[in-house]
Motif scaffolding. Sequence first.
Motif, mmCIF file in Angstrom:
data_model
loop_
_atom_site.group_PDB
_atom_site.id
_atom_site.type_symbol
_atom_site.label_atom_id
_atom_site.label_comp_id
_atom_site.label_asym_id
_atom_site.label_seq_id
_atom_site.Cartn_x
_atom_site.Cartn_y
_atom_site.Cartn_z
ATOM 1 N N TYR A 114 -1.633 1.335 9.762
ATOM 2 C CA TYR A 114 -2.521 1.583 8.622
ATOM 3 C C TYR A 114 -3.175 2.956 8.720
ATOM 4 C CZ TYR A 114 -2.259 -3.051 6.570
ATOM 5 O OH TYR A 114 -1.825 -4.170 5.938
ATOM 6 N N LEU A 115 -3.645 3.312 9.905
ATOM 7 C CA LEU A 115 -4.265 4.617 10.102
ATOM 8 C C LEU A 115 -3.282 5.740 9.790
ATOM 9 C CD1 LEU A 115 -6.135 3.677 13.351
ATOM 10 C CD2 LEU A 115 -7.247 4.464 11.250
ATOM 11 N N GLU A 116 -2.038 5.553 10.167
ATOM 12 C CA GLU A 116 -0.994 6.551 9.899
ATOM 13 C C GLU A 116 -0.878 6.813 8.399
ATOM 14 O OE1 GLU A 116 2.097 9.199 10.632
ATOM 15 O OE2 GLU A 116 1.069 8.134 12.239
ATOM 16 N N VAL A 117 -0.757 5.756 7.620
ATOM 17 C CA VAL A 117 -0.562 5.924 6.172
ATOM 18 C C VAL A 117 -1.826 6.457 5.507
ATOM 19 C CG1 VAL A 117 0.118 4.793 4.021
ATOM 20 C CG2 VAL A 117 1.220 4.139 6.174
ATOM 21 N N LEU A 118 -2.989 6.006 5.940
ATOM 22 C CA LEU A 118 -4.224 6.564 5.395
ATOM 23 C C LEU A 118 -4.325 8.053 5.704
ATOM 24 C CD1 LEU A 118 -6.643 3.609 6.132
ATOM 25 C CD2 LEU A 118 -6.081 4.526 3.862
ATOM 26 N N ALA A 119 -3.815 8.473 6.839
ATOM 27 C CA ALA A 119 -3.788 9.905 7.178
ATOM 28 C C ALA A 119 -2.870 10.664 6.229
ATOM 29 C CB ALA A 119 -3.338 10.096 8.626
ATOM 30 N N TRP A 120 -1.731 10.104 5.893
ATOM 31 C CA TRP A 120 -0.819 10.766 4.954
ATOM 32 C C TRP A 120 -1.514 11.008 3.625
ATOM 33 C CZ3 TRP A 120 3.743 6.795 5.525
ATOM 34 C CH2 TRP A 120 4.269 6.859 6.820
ATOM 35 N N GLY A 136 0.820 -1.214 0.000
ATOM 36 C CA GLY A 136 0.000 0.000 0.000
ATOM 37 C C GLY A 136 0.851 1.260 0.000
ATOM 38 N N ILE A 137 1.870 1.278 0.845
ATOM 39 C CA ILE A 137 2.774 2.440 0.889
ATOM 40 C C ILE A 137 3.467 2.632 -0.444
ATOM 41 C CG2 ILE A 137 4.912 3.360 1.876
ATOM 42 C CD1 ILE A 137 4.062 2.082 4.543
ATOM 43 N N GLU A 138 4.009 1.565 -0.995
ATOM 44 C CA GLU A 138 4.723 1.686 -2.269
ATOM 45 C C GLU A 138 3.784 2.079 -3.401
ATOM 46 O OE1 GLU A 138 7.938 1.981 -2.798
ATOM 47 O OE2 GLU A 138 8.086 1.769 -0.623
ATOM 48 N N SER A 139 2.559 1.575 -3.378
ATOM 49 C CA SER A 139 1.588 1.971 -4.406
ATOM 50 C C SER A 139 1.322 3.469 -4.320
ATOM 51 C CB SER A 139 0.280 1.196 -4.232
ATOM 52 O OG SER A 139 0.490 -0.177 -4.439
ATOM 53 N N TRP A 140 1.134 3.967 -3.106
ATOM 54 C CA TRP A 140 0.922 5.407 -2.907
ATOM 55 C C TRP A 140 2.138 6.199 -3.365
ATOM 56 C CZ3 TRP A 140 3.199 8.107 1.557
ATOM 57 C CH2 TRP A 140 2.872 9.478 1.576
ATOM 58 N N ARG A 141 3.313 5.775 -2.962
ATOM 59 C CA ARG A 141 4.531 6.508 -3.334
ATOM 60 C C ARG A 141 4.770 6.489 -4.837
ATOM 61 N NH1 ARG A 141 9.266 4.857 0.590
ATOM 62 N NH2 ARG A 141 10.258 6.575 -0.489
ATOM 63 N N ASN A 142 4.240 5.470 -5.521
ATOM 64 C CA ASN A 142 4.369 5.381 -6.977
ATOM 65 C C ASN A 142 3.197 6.036 -7.701
ATOM 66 O OD1 ASN A 142 6.849 4.036 -6.977
ATOM 67 N ND2 ASN A 142 5.863 2.051 -6.726
ATOM 68 N N GLY A 143 2.321 6.713 -6.953
ATOM 69 C CA GLY A 143 1.236 7.470 -7.575
ATOM 70 C C GLY A 143 -0.054 6.719 -7.814
ATOM 71 N N ASP A 144 -0.152 5.476 -7.360
ATOM 72 C CA ASP A 144 -1.369 4.699 -7.556
ATOM 73 C C ASP A 144 -2.218 4.765 -6.281
ATOM 74 O OD1 ASP A 144 -3.377 2.955 -8.256
ATOM 75 O OD2 ASP A 144 -2.029 1.336 -8.906
ATOM 76 N N ARG A 145 -2.873 5.906 -6.105
ATOM 77 C CA ARG A 145 -3.646 6.177 -4.885
ATOM 78 C C ARG A 145 -4.784 5.199 -4.673
ATOM 79 N NH1 ARG A 145 -1.486 10.899 -4.269
ATOM 80 N NH2 ARG A 145 -2.332 12.336 -2.763
ATOM 81 N N GLU A 146 -5.526 4.910 -5.739
ATOM 82 C CA GLU A 146 -6.677 4.028 -5.603
ATOM 83 C C GLU A 146 -6.255 2.657 -5.105
ATOM 84 O OE1 GLU A 146 -6.238 5.897 -8.515
ATOM 85 O OE2 GLU A 146 -7.648 7.421 -7.817
ATOM 86 N N ALA A 200 -3.501 1.942 -3.521
ATOM 87 C CA ALA A 200 -2.966 2.108 -2.170
ATOM 88 C C ALA A 200 -4.086 2.127 -1.146
ATOM 89 C CB ALA A 200 -2.143 3.388 -2.084
ATOM 90 N N ILE A 201 -5.098 2.944 -1.392
ATOM 91 C CA ILE A 201 -6.208 3.049 -0.444
ATOM 92 C C ILE A 201 -6.934 1.719 -0.313
ATOM 93 C CG2 ILE A 201 -8.449 4.148 -0.061
ATOM 94 C CD1 ILE A 201 -7.167 6.720 -1.292
ATOM 95 N N GLU A 202 -7.156 1.056 -1.428
ATOM 96 C CA GLU A 202 -7.827 -0.246 -1.400
ATOM 97 C C GLU A 202 -7.038 -1.251 -0.552
ATOM 98 O OE1 GLU A 202 -8.407 -3.888 -4.510
ATOM 99 O OE2 GLU A 202 -8.813 -1.875 -5.269
ATOM 100 N N LEU A 203 -5.734 -1.337 -0.776
ATOM 101 C CA LEU A 203 -4.900 -2.278 -0.022
ATOM 102 C C LEU A 203 -4.820 -1.906 1.451
ATOM 103 C CD1 LEU A 203 -1.988 -2.704 -2.579
ATOM 104 C CD2 LEU A 203 -3.684 -4.446 -1.957
ATOM 105 N N LEU A 204 -4.684 -0.616 1.727
ATOM 106 C CA LEU A 204 -4.574 -0.170 3.115
ATOM 107 C C LEU A 204 -5.874 -0.404 3.880
ATOM 108 C CD1 LEU A 204 -2.533 3.061 2.426
ATOM 109 C CD2 LEU A 204 -1.692 1.008 3.610
ATOM 110 N N LYS A 205 -6.997 -0.177 3.247
ATOM 111 C CA LYS A 205 -8.276 -0.441 3.912
ATOM 112 C C LYS A 205 -8.482 -1.940 4.118
ATOM 113 C CE LYS A 205 -10.840 3.720 2.724
ATOM 114 N NZ LYS A 205 -12.030 4.280 2.044
ATOM 115 N N GLN A 206 -8.088 -2.725 3.143
ATOM 116 C CA GLN A 206 -8.172 -4.176 3.290
ATOM 117 C C GLN A 206 -7.295 -4.637 4.467
ATOM 118 O OE1 GLN A 206 -6.591 -6.267 -0.113
ATOM 119 N NE2 GLN A 206 -7.623 -8.165 0.421
ATOM 120 N N GLY A 207 -6.100 -4.096 4.549
ATOM 121 C CA GLY A 207 -5.205 -4.448 5.644
ATOM 122 C C GLY A 207 -5.718 -3.955 6.992
#
Length: 166
Positions: free
Chosen positions: A82-88, A47-57, A59-66
């Motif tokens: 997970y809450l930390e990264v979703l906050a970012w 999820g973090i790497e997806s977000w850092r690579n610009g794939d927000r959707e 990232a959010i999907e994986l982070l919420k699943q996790g």
Amino acid sequence: MALGLLARAHESRGDADAALACNQRVLEASEAYGESVIRSFALWSIGIESWRNGDRERAIELLKQGLQLAQRLRHARTAASYLEVLAWIAAEDDKPVPAAVMLSVAETMGGAVGNYAFLFPNLPAFHEESDQRVRNAIDTQAYEAARQKGRSLRFDDAVDYALREG
């Protein structure tokens, strides 16, 4: 477990591509065997790497699943991470109030048990940047109210909030 540790080593060295490849293999294996704990770490990292690579959707999907998985496991440290990264992501998406609430929840929950985001030297900067972005976007009163709300949320309520607002 070995692949998960190897992924952490790659992350610590800053080799995101190698870490992502290892984490993807961990995710596939853990799903195939019905394993949950290590899968939750892989989802967080991917999820973090997806977000850092610009794939927000993604990232959010994986982070919420996790986050949902962490909730089922009743694992507060993982949920705080997970809450930390979703906050970012919320802060970057100009959602300052949800970002402030989730940052506060992650700090409160993580204060008791820790937060994986602070184990990796390249990640704490995202916390500082997000908090500063939130402070710049809303007035002090709104910031403090959001922080208070985050401190007051119980585990399940915090997860529900993040799933709805994150």
